[in-house]
Design a protein around this motif. Structure first.
Motif, short mmCIF file in Angstrom:
data_model
loop_
_atom_site.label_atom_id
_atom_site.label_comp_id
_atom_site.label_asym_id
_atom_site.label_seq_id
_atom_site.Cartn_x
_atom_site.Cartn_y
_atom_site.Cartn_z
N ARG A 170 0.83 -1.19 0.00
CA ARG A 170 0.00 0.00 0.00
C ARG A 170 0.87 1.25 0.00
O ARG A 170 1.76 1.40 0.83
N CYS A 171 0.63 2.14 -0.95
CA CYS A 171 1.40 3.38 -1.04
C CYS A 171 0.90 4.39 -0.02
O CYS A 171 -0.28 4.71 0.02
N THR A 172 1.82 4.90 0.80
CA THR A 172 1.48 5.89 1.82
C THR A 172 2.12 7.25 1.54
O THR A 172 1.97 8.18 2.32
N GLY A 173 2.84 7.36 0.43
CA GLY A 173 3.50 8.61 0.08
C GLY A 173 4.20 8.44 -1.26
O GLY A 173 4.04 7.43 -1.94
N LYS A 174 4.99 9.44 -1.63
CA LYS A 174 5.70 9.40 -2.90
C LYS A 174 7.14 8.96 -2.69
O LYS A 174 7.77 9.33 -1.71
N GLY A 175 7.65 8.14 -3.62
CA GLY A 175 9.05 7.74 -3.58
C GLY A 175 9.23 6.24 -3.55
O GLY A 175 8.29 5.48 -3.76
N LYS A 176 10.46 5.82 -3.28
CA LYS A 176 10.79 4.40 -3.21
C LYS A 176 10.60 3.88 -1.79
O LYS A 176 10.92 4.57 -0.82
N TYR A 177 10.09 2.65 -1.72
CA TYR A 177 9.88 1.99 -0.44
C TYR A 177 10.47 0.59 -0.51
O TYR A 177 10.22 -0.15 -1.47
N PRO A 178 11.26 0.18 0.48
CA PRO A 178 11.78 -1.19 0.48
C PRO A 178 10.65 -2.19 0.66
O PRO A 178 9.66 -1.93 1.34
N ASP A 179 10.81 -3.34 0.02
CA ASP A 179 9.85 -4.42 0.22
C ASP A 179 10.04 -4.95 1.64
O ASP A 179 11.12 -5.44 1.98
N PRO A 180 9.01 -4.88 2.50
CA PRO A 180 9.20 -5.32 3.89
C PRO A 180 9.43 -6.81 4.04
O PRO A 180 9.89 -7.25 5.09
N LEU A 181 9.11 -7.59 3.00
CA LEU A 181 9.20 -9.04 3.09
C LEU A 181 10.33 -9.63 2.26
O LEU A 181 10.54 -10.84 2.27
N SER A 182 11.07 -8.79 1.52
CA SER A 182 12.13 -9.30 0.66
C SER A 182 13.25 -8.27 0.53
O SER A 182 12.98 -7.10 0.24
N CYS A 183 14.47 -8.71 0.70
CA CYS A 183 15.62 -7.80 0.55
C CYS A 183 15.95 -7.55 -0.91
O CYS A 183 16.75 -6.67 -1.22
N TYR B 220 25.61 -6.31 -0.54
CA TYR B 220 25.08 -5.51 0.56
C TYR B 220 24.47 -6.43 1.61
O TYR B 220 23.63 -7.26 1.30
N ARG B 221 24.88 -6.26 2.85
CA ARG B 221 24.43 -7.15 3.93
C ARG B 221 23.61 -6.41 4.98
O ARG B 221 23.34 -6.95 6.05
N GLY B 222 23.23 -5.18 4.70
CA GLY B 222 22.55 -4.39 5.71
C GLY B 222 21.04 -4.49 5.70
O GLY B 222 20.38 -3.84 6.50
N CYS B 223 20.49 -5.30 4.80
CA CYS B 223 19.03 -5.38 4.69
C CYS B 223 18.47 -6.37 5.72
O CYS B 223 19.09 -7.39 6.02
N GLN B 224 17.28 -6.04 6.23
CA GLN B 224 16.52 -6.95 7.09
C GLN B 224 15.05 -6.88 6.68
O GLN B 224 14.57 -5.83 6.29
N THR B 225 14.39 -8.01 6.77
CA THR B 225 12.95 -8.01 6.50
C THR B 225 12.18 -7.70 7.78
O THR B 225 12.72 -7.79 8.88
N VAL B 226 10.93 -7.34 7.61
CA VAL B 226 10.08 -6.97 8.74
C VAL B 226 9.45 -8.22 9.35
O VAL B 226 8.95 -9.09 8.63
N ASN B 227 9.48 -8.30 10.66
CA ASN B 227 8.89 -9.43 11.37
C ASN B 227 7.76 -8.90 12.25
O ASN B 227 8.00 -8.18 13.22
#
Length: 279
Positions: free
Chosen positions: A105-118, A153-160
């Motif tokens: 769901r878009c909540t604003g303008k711009g790029k958003y990381p996928d919370p479930l996939s790096c 890049y190893r800094g990504c984490q998914t949302v839990n």
């Protein structure tokens, strides 16, 4: 012993190869249209002609009736409901892939990381607008701090999603983003929906204050990247550089960061300036 010589050109090629843009998985304007859609009937206001496309029944000439993509707040066209819905149409097998690409769901303008996939991210043209989903090439993951796919890049984490802790949480790799998990308490078997938000450039989410905090670079006016209609006014007060968030006088205006003025909206010129490849 063999010696490895790395020329300046080779080093530059390695550096250039470290970052890249993602590949478009699903464009906001793309849809799977039904091969033989039904025509508008008497008393109908809307009908589904695709997995995400609704036809507006405004005239007797059905070929002249307009169609439009459903908004991200109700992204699926459901035949049983006769229009846009939050529930995908399970009577159409071709719509299963489209529904998988539209859970964000878009909540604003711009790029958003996928919370479930790096390996993925989304581009949103505005609040409740349809989103475009992107996937990083093999070997790359999305770095939200540079807004590009990056090798190694190893800094990504998914949302839990858990019921512990605060309702609104900071996205771990980058405090510019925050999220909350929306649970369906009527059906405990369904996964929660993750709603992502962005504070915008030069702003981070403060969990103690429960709001975004903008960091002023110097005195002046600065656009709010996540909301084109808003801007920050930075000024000195009691020896400290502080700010106030303001909105343009009209909701249809956007703040021009170069001219430092609210101007009439002329289109989403920043959208997908480099993402152009499709799967």
């Amino acid at each position: 012993m063999a010696l490895l010589f790395i020329t300046a050109t080779t080093a530059q090629n390695i550096a250039d190869d470290e970052f890249t843009s993602g590949v478009l998985r699903q464009a906001s304007t793309d849809d799977i249209l039904y091969p033989s859609p039904a025509a508008c009937g008497s008393g109908q206001l809307t009908i589904c002609v695709g997995c995400r496309t609704v036809k507006i029944c405004v005239g007797t000439d059905d070929t002249a009736n307009p169609t439009q993509i459903c908004p991200s707040s109700a992204p699926f066209c459901n035949i049983a409901e006769g229009g846009c819905s939050t529930i995908p149409d399970d009577t159409q097998d071709a719509c299963s892939e489209a529904s998988e690409n539209l859970k964000f769901r878009c909540t604003g303008k711009g790029k958003y990381p996928d919370p479930l996939s790096c390996e993925g991210y989304y581009y949103c043209s505005g609040v409740d607008r349809s989103d475009d989903a992107y996937r990083c090439p093999s070997g790359y993951t999305f770095n939200s701090k540079v807004q590009l796919c990056q090798r190694y890049y190893r800094g990504c984490q998914t949302v839990n999603c858990t019921t512990n802790g605060p309702i609104i949480k900071v996205y771990p790799p980058n405090s510019q983003y925050f999220y909350y998990c929306q649970y369906n308490f009527a059906d405990s078997t369904t996964d929660p929906s993750i709603v992502m938000f962005s504070c915008g450039d030069s702003a981070t989410f403060d969990t103690s204050a429960n709001k975004c905090i903008y960091k002023c670079r110097k005195e002046g006016l600065y656009a709010k990247s996540s909301n084109p209609n808003a801007y920050y006014q930075c000024y000195w007060y009691n020896g400290r550089l502080t700010y106030i968030e303001r909105s343009c006088p009209q909701s249809t205006q956007v703040f021009d960061d170069t001219k430092k003025l609210c101007l009439a909206h002329t289109g989403d010129s920043g959208k997908r300036h480099h993402e152009h490849k499709h799967y």
